[in-house]
Design a protein around this motif. Structure first.
Motif, PDB file in Angstrom:
ATOM      1  N   PRO A 179       0.808  -1.235   0.000  1.00 42.90           N
ATOM      2  CA  PRO A 179       0.000   0.000   0.000  1.00 42.90           C
ATOM      3  C   PRO A 179       0.835   1.276   0.000  1.00 42.90           C
ATOM      4  N   ASP A 180       2.028   1.271   0.570  1.00 44.54           N
ATOM      5  CA  ASP A 180       2.850   2.474   0.631  1.00 44.54           C
ATOM      6  C   ASP A 180       3.836   2.575  -0.525  1.00 44.54           C
ATOM      7  N   ALA A 181       3.511   2.004  -1.687  1.00 47.23           N
ATOM      8  CA  ALA A 181       4.393   2.074  -2.860  1.00 47.23           C
ATOM      9  C   ALA A 181       4.430   3.503  -3.373  1.00 47.23           C
ATOM     10  N   SER A 182       5.612   3.941  -3.802  1.00 48.86           N
ATOM     11  CA  SER A 182       5.787   5.308  -4.279  1.00 48.86           C
ATOM     12  C   SER A 182       5.326   5.443  -5.721  1.00 48.86           C
ATOM     13  N   VAL A 183       5.117   6.707  -6.146  1.00 45.36           N
ATOM     14  CA  VAL A 183       4.707   6.973  -7.537  1.00 45.36           C
ATOM     15  C   VAL A 183       5.820   6.600  -8.499  1.00 45.36           C
ATOM     16  N   ALA A 184       7.054   6.802  -8.087  1.00 48.16           N
ATOM     17  CA  ALA A 184       8.181   6.449  -8.947  1.00 48.16           C
ATOM     18  C   ALA A 184       8.222   4.954  -9.214  1.00 48.16           C
ATOM     19  N   MET A 185       7.869   4.190  -8.229  1.00 48.03           N
ATOM     20  CA  MET A 185       7.838   2.738  -8.403  1.00 48.03           C
ATOM     21  C   MET A 185       6.746   2.332  -9.389  1.00 48.03           C
ATOM     22  N   ILE A 186       5.598   2.960  -9.274  1.00 50.06           N
ATOM     23  CA  ILE A 186       4.492   2.627 -10.183  1.00 50.06           C
ATOM     24  C   ILE A 186       4.833   3.060 -11.603  1.00 50.06           C
ATOM     25  N   GLY A 187       5.410   4.276 -11.745  1.00 51.63           N
ATOM     26  CA  GLY A 187       5.798   4.727 -13.071  1.00 51.63           C
ATOM     27  C   GLY A 187       6.887   3.860 -13.683  1.00 51.63           C
ATOM     28  N   GLY A 188       7.817   3.383 -12.876  1.00 51.35           N
ATOM     29  CA  GLY A 188       8.857   2.497 -13.393  1.00 51.35           C
ATOM     30  C   GLY A 188       8.281   1.185 -13.900  1.00 51.35           C
ATOM     31  N   MET A 189       7.273   0.655 -13.206  1.00 49.44           N
ATOM     32  CA  MET A 189       6.633  -0.581 -13.665  1.00 49.44           C
ATOM     33  C   MET A 189       5.922  -0.377 -14.996  1.00 49.44           C
ATOM     34  N   VAL A 190       5.299   0.789 -15.161  1.00 52.77           N
ATOM     35  CA  VAL A 190       4.624   1.070 -16.433  1.00 52.77           C
ATOM     36  C   VAL A 190       5.640   1.184 -17.563  1.00 52.77           C
ATOM     37  N   LEU A 191       6.762   1.855 -17.312  1.00 51.13           N
ATOM     38  CA  LEU A 191       7.791   1.975 -18.351  1.00 51.13           C
ATOM     39  C   LEU A 191       8.415   0.626 -18.682  1.00 51.13           C
ATOM     40  N   ILE A 192       8.613  -0.197 -17.656  1.00 50.72           N
ATOM     41  CA  ILE A 192       9.168  -1.536 -17.918  1.00 50.72           C
ATOM     42  C   ILE A 192       8.200  -2.349 -18.781  1.00 50.72           C
ATOM     43  N   GLY A 193       6.902  -2.256 -18.464  1.00 53.95           N
ATOM     44  CA  GLY A 193       5.907  -2.962 -19.283  1.00 53.95           C
ATOM     45  C   GLY A 193       5.885  -2.453 -20.702  1.00 53.95           C
ATOM     46  N   LEU A 194       6.007  -1.119 -20.898  1.00 55.70           N
ATOM     47  CA  LEU A 194       6.028  -0.546 -22.245  1.00 55.70           C
ATOM     48  C   LEU A 194       7.206  -1.078 -23.037  1.00 55.70           C
ATOM     49  N   ALA A 195       8.393  -1.074 -22.426  1.00 58.02           N
ATOM     50  CA  ALA A 195       9.581  -1.552 -23.124  1.00 58.02           C
ATOM     51  C   ALA A 195       9.485  -3.041 -23.433  1.00 58.02           C
ATOM     52  N   PHE A 196       8.956  -3.786 -22.486  1.00 60.89           N
ATOM     53  CA  PHE A 196       8.842  -5.236 -22.703  1.00 60.89           C
ATOM     54  C   PHE A 196       7.860  -5.536 -23.820  1.00 60.89           C
ATOM     55  N   GLY A 197       6.713  -4.864 -23.850  1.00 58.97           N
ATOM     56  CA  GLY A 197       5.727  -5.100 -24.910  1.00 58.97           C
ATOM     57  C   GLY A 197       6.245  -4.695 -26.267  1.00 58.97           C
ATOM     58  N   MET A 198       6.959  -3.559 -26.345  1.00 56.04           N
ATOM     59  CA  MET A 198       7.492  -3.114 -27.627  1.00 56.04           C
ATOM     60  C   MET A 198       8.554  -4.074 -28.152  1.00 56.04           C
TER      61      MET A 198
END
Length: 218
Positions: A89-108
């Motif tokens: 529950p106390d995950a930071s915004v940077a952590m969430i944004g990093g997961m989204v970028l990792i998913g974007l790179a992996f999908g591409m």
């Protein structure tokens, strides 16, 4: 034995009461039958003449492949981030944004790799769909006749009319073939009348034994 090799029993779909060229028409017919108190468990939609249709959506290149991979990767990253927020529950915004970028790179990267393998055989994007030539609404049980009346597909009764036979009858004769009685012919004017009355009325003189008169001698 594997479950994939087991033969599943064919369900009894009943008798066809209506046929439609589009699936939407069959859906409306089923809704109408249910509104008229036809049991839903007795109704089936059967597709006849199944075929697969591949709709071409456009030409596929490196740029389009990278864009499709990025969209899929962003969705994957957002899904992973949602689970991370639930678990931490106390995950930071940077952590969430990093997961989204990792998913974007992996999908591409995955989409580009896939396109590099199939681009010589398939350089276009498409969507697959399974359609049918017609859709039949079938009803089982005792509601077949009622369903036809509701949908207005009752089969009309046809009467076969045969032309009159010109062949001679095999037994007896026809009434129309019997000889008709001829009417008596009236005598023409001025024609001599022939005696056709009784024998006692035709003789007017005395009857003798010969045709010559008899003379008496004194």
């Amino acid at each position: 034995m594997s479950m994939m090799n087991m033969a599943l029993p064919t369900p009894d779909v009943g008798e066809t009461v209506a046929t439609y060229s589009k699936y939407e028409g069959a859906q409306r017919a089923v809704s109408k039958l249910i509104e008229k108190d036809v049991p839903a468990r007795d109704i089936s939609i059967v597709g006849k003449g199944l075929r697969s249709v591949e709709k071409i959506t456009g030409k596929l290149g490196w740029g389009r492949a990278a864009w499709q991979g990025a969209m899929n990767g962003i969705l994957l990253g957002m899904l992973v981030s949602a689970f991370a927020v639930i678990w931490v529950p106390d995950a930071s915004v940077a952590m969430i944004g990093g997961m989204v970028l990792i998913g974007l790179a992996f999908g591409m990267a995955l989409r580009l790799l896939n396109y590099s393998l199939i681009r010589r055989r398939r350089d276009y994007a498409s969507v697959m769909a399974v359609t049918a030539e017609r859709y039949e609404v079938a009803v089982t049980g005792l509601y077949t006749a009622k369903s036809r009346e509701i949908l207005g597909t009752t089969k009309p009764r046809t009467t076969v009319s045969r032309p009159p036979s010109m062949d001679p009858p095999q037994y007896g004769i026809r009434i129309t073939d019997q000889p008709r009685p001829t009417a008596p012919v009236a005598p023409e004017a001025g024609a001599p009348e022939t005696g056709e009355g009784p024998a006692d009325q035709r003789s007017t003189g005395p009857v003798t034994g010969s045709d010559t008169p008899v003379q008496s001698r004194d």
